[in-house]
Design an enzyme around this catalytic site. Structure first.
Site, mmCIF file in Angstrom:
data_model
loop_
_atom_site.group_PDB
_atom_site.id
_atom_site.type_symbol
_atom_site.label_atom_id
_atom_site.label_comp_id
_atom_site.label_asym_id
_atom_site.label_seq_id
_atom_site.Cartn_x
_atom_site.Cartn_y
_atom_site.Cartn_z
ATOM 1 C CB ALA A 187 -4.324 -6.619 4.026
ATOM 2 N N GLY A 230 0.833 -1.206 0.000
ATOM 3 C CA GLY A 230 0.000 0.000 0.000
ATOM 4 C C GLY A 230 0.867 1.254 0.000
ATOM 5 C CE1 TYR A 275 -4.846 -13.454 -4.778
ATOM 6 C CE2 TYR A 275 -5.574 -13.903 -7.019
ATOM 7 C CZ TYR A 275 -5.670 -13.170 -5.851
ATOM 8 O OH TYR A 275 -6.593 -12.161 -5.759
HETATM 9 N N1 UFG Z 1 -1.412 -9.729 -20.616
HETATM 10 C C1 UFG Z 1 -0.704 -9.533 -21.777
HETATM 11 N N2 UFG Z 1 0.416 -8.752 -21.679
HETATM 12 C C2 UFG Z 1 0.839 -8.183 -20.527
HETATM 13 C C3 UFG Z 1 0.082 -8.392 -19.350
HETATM 14 C C4 UFG Z 1 -1.054 -9.171 -19.427
HETATM 15 O O1 UFG Z 1 -1.037 -10.047 -22.835
HETATM 16 O O2 UFG Z 1 1.867 -7.497 -20.533
HETATM 17 C C5 UFG Z 1 -2.635 -10.536 -20.701
HETATM 18 C C6 UFG Z 1 -2.637 -11.714 -19.750
HETATM 19 O O3 UFG Z 1 -1.994 -12.806 -20.334
HETATM 20 C C7 UFG Z 1 -4.139 -11.914 -19.541
HETATM 21 C C8 UFG Z 1 -4.718 -10.503 -19.665
HETATM 22 O O4 UFG Z 1 -3.724 -9.744 -20.319
HETATM 23 O O5 UFG Z 1 -4.650 -12.691 -20.587
HETATM 24 C C9 UFG Z 1 -5.002 -9.866 -18.328
HETATM 25 O O6 UFG Z 1 -3.842 -10.011 -17.516
HETATM 26 P P1 UFG Z 1 -3.684 -9.273 -16.112
HETATM 27 O O7 UFG Z 1 -2.333 -9.656 -15.588
HETATM 28 O O8 UFG Z 1 -4.021 -7.848 -16.257
HETATM 29 O O9 UFG Z 1 -4.823 -9.921 -15.239
HETATM 30 P P2 UFG Z 1 -5.129 -11.463 -14.935
HETATM 31 O O10 UFG Z 1 -6.358 -11.802 -15.708
HETATM 32 O O11 UFG Z 1 -3.966 -12.341 -15.091
HETATM 33 O O12 UFG Z 1 -5.352 -11.367 -13.382
HETATM 34 C C10 UFG Z 1 -6.590 -11.142 -12.827
HETATM 35 C C11 UFG Z 1 -6.394 -10.602 -11.413
HETATM 36 C C12 UFG Z 1 -5.799 -11.679 -10.540
HETATM 37 C C13 UFG Z 1 -6.615 -12.935 -10.659
HETATM 38 C C14 UFG Z 1 -6.691 -13.372 -12.091
HETATM 39 C C15 UFG Z 1 -7.511 -14.624 -12.259
HETATM 40 O O13 UFG Z 1 -5.563 -9.474 -11.424
HETATM 41 O O14 UFG Z 1 -5.800 -11.222 -9.211
HETATM 42 O O15 UFG Z 1 -7.292 -12.343 -12.847
HETATM 43 O O16 UFG Z 1 -7.000 -15.354 -13.338
HETATM 44 F F1 UFG Z 1 -6.047 -13.932 -9.961
#
Ligand code: UFG
Length: 322
Positions: free
Chosen positions: A72, A34, A139
């Site tokens: 948190a 935070g 997670y």
């Molecule tokens: N992605 C890219 N390039 C990047 C970053 C992300 O292509 O540089 C893609 C990822 O592969 C995914 C999508 O964009 O397909 C979204 O990715 P994020 O990392 O923004 O988010 P996530 O879907 O991985 O994560 C979210 C929440 C997590 C949770 C997850 C569940 O932030 O807390 O969904 O799968 F666990």
């Protein structure tokens, strides 16, 4: 008074900004992820650790806390695979300590931040709360374990709770005062915007061979202020006794592919991205889209901000430093 644990973090700080309009707010945060500047000056702030009974006990003795909202947690999927201990320790063991102290002080209302990661690789196009939960990383498992603890504590100790399973939280507060500020940043929208600001050379698309229309992953992006509003409605339902033990998805019900998100960022910012097609990232399901009908039918909440508004608000916040 409402105790917001993790009120200096991304989602917690946005919740506090809405909650202070209605309730006295006390924030507990250890400031590991935070930010002190994200703390609303209208809230009481205590720096401390939710895993430490010596930090918690005096707070519960001193303030008339009627509910606890718990933000948190660590939330990086990849990190949880590399370092599961960190996730089970903070997300499970420390939450258990918080619950223990709550019960000791007879505080029986709890709002818990959970995640779409509890579903693992879903079988359905649109995920319902009763879809199978089979998380594929520590997670998601850590969050599901706490959900199960809450079910047992409700039965045994009368702890009332609402579990909120977030899909992809994004965007920033309308005031421009707070936004998404992770270090390291791993989320798609802030990474695209940082690239469009010239802070990164390119944006990588992780995987172009998924079974989706354009081959890239589909996610359900939800504005962080929509999330905050859902928390307040859930809190009110707990406090007035309408709800005792519920689990809700929080999403838009709309899926956008990675390519669509990049295109929308280009449109909103009027800048062109340098897009690099890259390999898949481990642990990414092809599609995660929520049904949020349950919370709409029961509490009347639904997301009202669309992808352009999400990106527009994030852009206003990110470019402040430009
Ligand atoms: N992605 C890219 N390039 C990047 C970053 C992300 O292509 O540089 C893609 C990822 O592969 C995914 C999508 O964009 O397909 C979204 O990715 P994020 O990392 O923004 O988010 P996530 O879907 O991985 O994560 C979210 C929440 C997590 C949770 C997850 C569940 O932030 O807390 O969904 O799968 F666990």
């Amino acid at each position: 008074m409402i105790l917001v644990v993790g009120g200096a973090g991304y989602i917690g700080s946005h919740l506090v900004k809405e909650l202070v309009e209605k309730e006295e707010v006390l924030i507990l945060d250890n400031l590991t992820t935070g930010h002190v500047e994200a703390i609303d000056s209208r809230a009481v702030f205590v720096e401390g650790d939710l895993g430490n009974e010596e930090d918690l006990d005096p707070i519960f003795s001193k303030y008339p806390i009627k509910a606890v909202m718990h933000f948190a947690a660590f939330s990086l999927v990849g990190e949880s695979v590399q370092d599961p201990y960190k996730y089970y320790e903070n997300n499970v063991a420390n939450t258990l300590t918080l619950l223990k102290v709550m019960l000791k002080h007879k505080v029986k209302n709890f709002i818990f931040s959970s995640t779409a990661a509890t579903y693992g690789i879903p079988e359905e196009e649109i995920i319902l709360e009763n879809s199978i939960t089979s998380p594929i990383n520590p997670y998601g498992k850590s969050k599901l374990i706490v959900e199960q603890i809450l079910t047992d504590f409700h039965q045994a100790y009368g702890l009332n709770y609402v579990v909120l399973r977030y899909f992809n939280a994004a965007g920033a507060h309308i005031s421009g005062e707070i936004g998404e500020n992770h270090d390291p940043e791993t989320h798609l929208i802030p990474l695209i915007l940082q690239h469009l600001l010239g802070e990164r050379d390119s944006i990588s698309v992780f995987g172009t061979d998924y079974p989706t229309a354009d081959g890239t992953c589909i996610r359900d992006y939800i504005h962080v202020t929509d999330l905050a509003e859902a928390h307040i409605q859930a809190l009110e339902a707990l406090l007035d006794g309408r709800k005792e033990a519920e689990t809700y998805n929080l999403g838009n019900g709309l899926g956008y592919s990675v390519k669509e998100v990049i295109e929308t960022c280009e449109k909103v910012t009027e800048r062109k991205a340098n897009v690099v097609l890259a390999e898949r990232r481990a642990g990414d399901p092809a599609r995660l889209v929520a049904s949020s009908d349950k919370i709409f039918n029961e509490l009347g909440w639904k997301a009202v901000r669309n992808l352009e508004e999400i990106i527009g608000s994030a852009w206003e916040w990110h470019k402040k430093g430009e």
